[in-house]
Design a protein around this motif. Structure first.
Motif, short mmCIF file in Angstrom:
data_model
loop_
_atom_site.label_atom_id
_atom_site.label_comp_id
_atom_site.label_asym_id
_atom_site.label_seq_id
_atom_site.Cartn_x
_atom_site.Cartn_y
_atom_site.Cartn_z
N LYS A 2 35.68 36.93 38.94
CA LYS A 2 36.49 37.78 39.80
C LYS A 2 37.32 36.56 40.94
O LYS A 2 38.39 37.02 41.46
CB LYS A 2 35.63 38.26 41.06
CG LYS A 2 34.70 39.46 40.54
CD LYS A 2 33.87 40.07 41.60
CE LYS A 2 33.01 41.20 41.20
NZ LYS A 2 32.23 41.86 42.22
N THR A 20 42.80 45.34 48.32
CA THR A 20 41.98 44.60 49.02
C THR A 20 40.74 44.20 47.98
O THR A 20 40.88 44.58 46.89
CB THR A 20 41.14 45.36 49.95
OG1 THR A 20 40.53 46.50 49.63
CG2 THR A 20 42.19 45.98 50.95
N SER A 21 39.69 43.47 48.52
CA SER A 21 38.95 43.08 47.39
C SER A 21 37.97 44.19 47.04
O SER A 21 37.31 44.19 45.82
CB SER A 21 37.62 42.14 48.31
OG SER A 21 37.06 42.91 49.41
N ASP A 22 38.24 45.29 47.59
CA ASP A 22 37.57 46.79 46.92
C ASP A 22 38.28 47.06 45.55
O ASP A 22 37.62 47.74 44.74
CB ASP A 22 37.51 47.68 47.97
CG ASP A 22 36.64 47.50 49.09
OD1 ASP A 22 35.67 46.78 49.04
OD2 ASP A 22 36.79 47.93 50.48
N GLN A 77 35.18 32.01 50.75
CA GLN A 77 36.42 32.81 51.34
C GLN A 77 37.74 31.77 52.05
O GLN A 77 38.89 32.00 51.58
CB GLN A 77 35.97 33.79 52.32
CG GLN A 77 37.08 34.82 52.54
CD GLN A 77 37.72 35.27 51.40
OE1 GLN A 77 37.03 36.15 50.53
NE2 GLN A 77 39.17 35.56 51.44
N HIS A 84 40.52 37.65 43.29
CA HIS A 84 40.43 37.25 45.02
C HIS A 84 41.64 36.13 45.23
O HIS A 84 42.15 36.47 46.31
CB HIS A 84 39.22 36.51 45.32
CG HIS A 84 37.98 37.25 45.19
ND1 HIS A 84 37.73 38.23 46.30
CD2 HIS A 84 36.83 37.37 44.59
CE1 HIS A 84 36.62 39.01 46.15
NE2 HIS A 84 36.03 38.43 45.18
N ILE A 92 39.28 44.99 43.60
CA ILE A 92 39.06 44.00 42.20
C ILE A 92 38.55 44.65 41.01
O ILE A 92 39.19 44.16 39.95
CB ILE A 92 38.36 42.65 42.91
CG1 ILE A 92 39.11 41.98 43.99
CG2 ILE A 92 37.91 41.79 41.66
CD1 ILE A 92 38.55 40.70 44.21
N THR A 134 49.46 43.45 42.91
CA THR A 134 48.28 43.23 44.03
C THR A 134 48.80 43.89 45.30
O THR A 134 47.97 43.92 46.23
CB THR A 134 47.82 41.93 44.17
OG1 THR A 134 48.66 41.13 44.71
CG2 THR A 134 47.27 41.57 42.66
N ILE A 193 44.80 38.34 45.49
CA ILE A 193 44.83 39.32 46.51
C ILE A 193 45.00 38.35 47.79
O ILE A 193 45.97 39.01 48.81
CB ILE A 193 43.52 39.94 46.76
CG1 ILE A 193 43.52 41.15 45.71
CG2 ILE A 193 43.62 40.66 48.14
CD1 ILE A 193 42.51 41.66 45.47
#
Length: 269
Positions: free
Chosen positions: A186, A234-236, A150, A190, A238, A230, A193
Motif C-alpha cells: 500500500k 482518500t486512504s479508503d 503517516q 498512500h 486504496i 488519484t 494520495i
C-alpha cells in the motif's frame, strides 16, 4: 611481463568459462554488472557536484549502463511514450524482477523529467554511492514505524509536489521472477494520495532468460501505461486503486511477455 601474462591467461580462462558454462556465465555477468554499476554511479561525482540534487545527474550513469547491455546479450525497447504524464509529479509503479531492473530505470530516467527514487537514510552512509545518490536527488527517509509512518508519507509527498518529481517505485516490494505478480503493497498508493499526484503504471516483460544460476541473452519490452488518477481519493480508495493498477500492469506484462517469447522462438528456430 609475468603480471601481463597472468592477466591474459586469466582473461582467456574467464572468456572460455563465459562461453561454455552457463553457471559461470551467470556468476560472471552478475559480478560484472555489480562492479560496473557501482563505478558508473560514482565516477561522475565531480561533474554532479556542479549541480547537486539535480535529477539530470543520473543521466550519465544511466547512459553508461545502457551502453553495456549488449555485453549481457540484452536488448530493450520502450512502448507507450505518449502516455507519459506531462507537467506533473507522479508515482511510477514498475513490476520488480531482478537487480538488472536498473536497466529499466536507465531507460525511463531520460524519458521522465525530474525522476527520483526513495531510499532508506542508511544508504546515504554507504560511500561514495550515498553521495552519488544524494547528488541525483534521491529522497532519503528514516526507517518507518507505525508511529511516524503517516508523517513520513506526508513529508515525502510535500517533496514530490514541490519538485514535481516522478518517483519510481516497485509496488511488489521484493524481486519476483514468477509468472504472476506479487500482491502490491500500500505504501506507494498512500504516497500518491498524500502527494496529490497520479500513478503512472509501467509493465516490464518477464525475464524468461533468467533462472537459477542462468543468465542468458534476451529481449525486454518496457511499456508505459496510461495514468491512473488519484484526484479526490482518500486512504479508503486504496484497495480500488491497487486492484486497478495491478490489473493494468499484470495484463500488459502477460501480453508483452508473450510477444517477446514468440520473437525469441523465431530467432532460435
Amino acid at each position: 611481463m609475468g603480471f601481463l601474462l597472468y592477466t591474459l591467461v586469466l582473461i582467456t580462462f574467464l572468456a572460455i568459462l563465459w562461453k561454455i558454462n552457463s553457471v559461470a556465465r551467470c556468476v560472471l555477468k552478475f559480478t560484472f554488472f555489480g562492479i560496473t554499476s557501482m563505478i558508473f554511479a560514482c565516477a561522475p561525482i565531480p561533474l554532479m557536484l556542479l549541480k547537486p540534487r539535480d535529477s539530470k545527474n543520473a543521466l550519465i550513469p544511466a547512459a553508461l549502463l545502457r551502453a553495456t547491455e549488449r555485453i549481457y546479450g540484452l536488448s530493450y525497447n520502450v512502448e507507450g511514450i505518449e502516455n507519459i504524464i506531462k507537467d506533473s509529479g507522479c508515482v511510477v509503479l514498475i513490476n520488480h524482477q531482478s537487480a538488472i531492473d536498473l536497466f529499466v530505470l536507465a531507460y525511463l530516467w531520460p524519458l521522465m523529467p525530474n525522476s527520483t527514487v526513495i531510499s532508506k537514510k542508511e544508504i546515504f552512509y554507504i560511500q561514495p554511492f550515498g553521495l552519488a545518490s544524494w547528488l541525483w536527488g534521491t529522497i532519503f527517509i528514516n526507517r518507518v514505524n507505525a508511529k511516524d509512518a503517516q508523517s513520513t508519507v506526508n513529508q515525502t509527498g510535500e517533496i514530490i509536489r514541490r519538485r514535481k518529481a516522478r518517483v519510481l517505485m516497485f509496488p511488489e516490494g521484493t524481486r519476483n521472477l514468477g509468472n504472476t505478480l506479487l500482491p502490491f503493497k500500500k505504501g506507494a498508493f498512500h504516497l500518491a494520495i498524500a502527494s496529490k499526484v497520479p500513478i503512472q503504471p509501467v509493465a516490464v516483460s518477464r525475464y524468461s532468460f533468467l533462472g537459477k544460476f542462468r543468465f542468458d541473452s534476451g529481449h525486454i519490452t518496457i511499456r508505459i501505461l496510461p495514468a491512473v488518477s488519484t484526484e479526490g481519493c482518500t486512504s479508503d480508495d486504496i484497495p480500488k486503486l491497487i486492484d486497478k493498477t495491478y490489473k493494468m500492469i499484470s495484463e500488459n506484462v502477460n501480453e508483452i511477455s508473450s510477444k517477446n517469447n514468440v520473437k525469441n522462438n523465431l530467432k532460435t528456430s
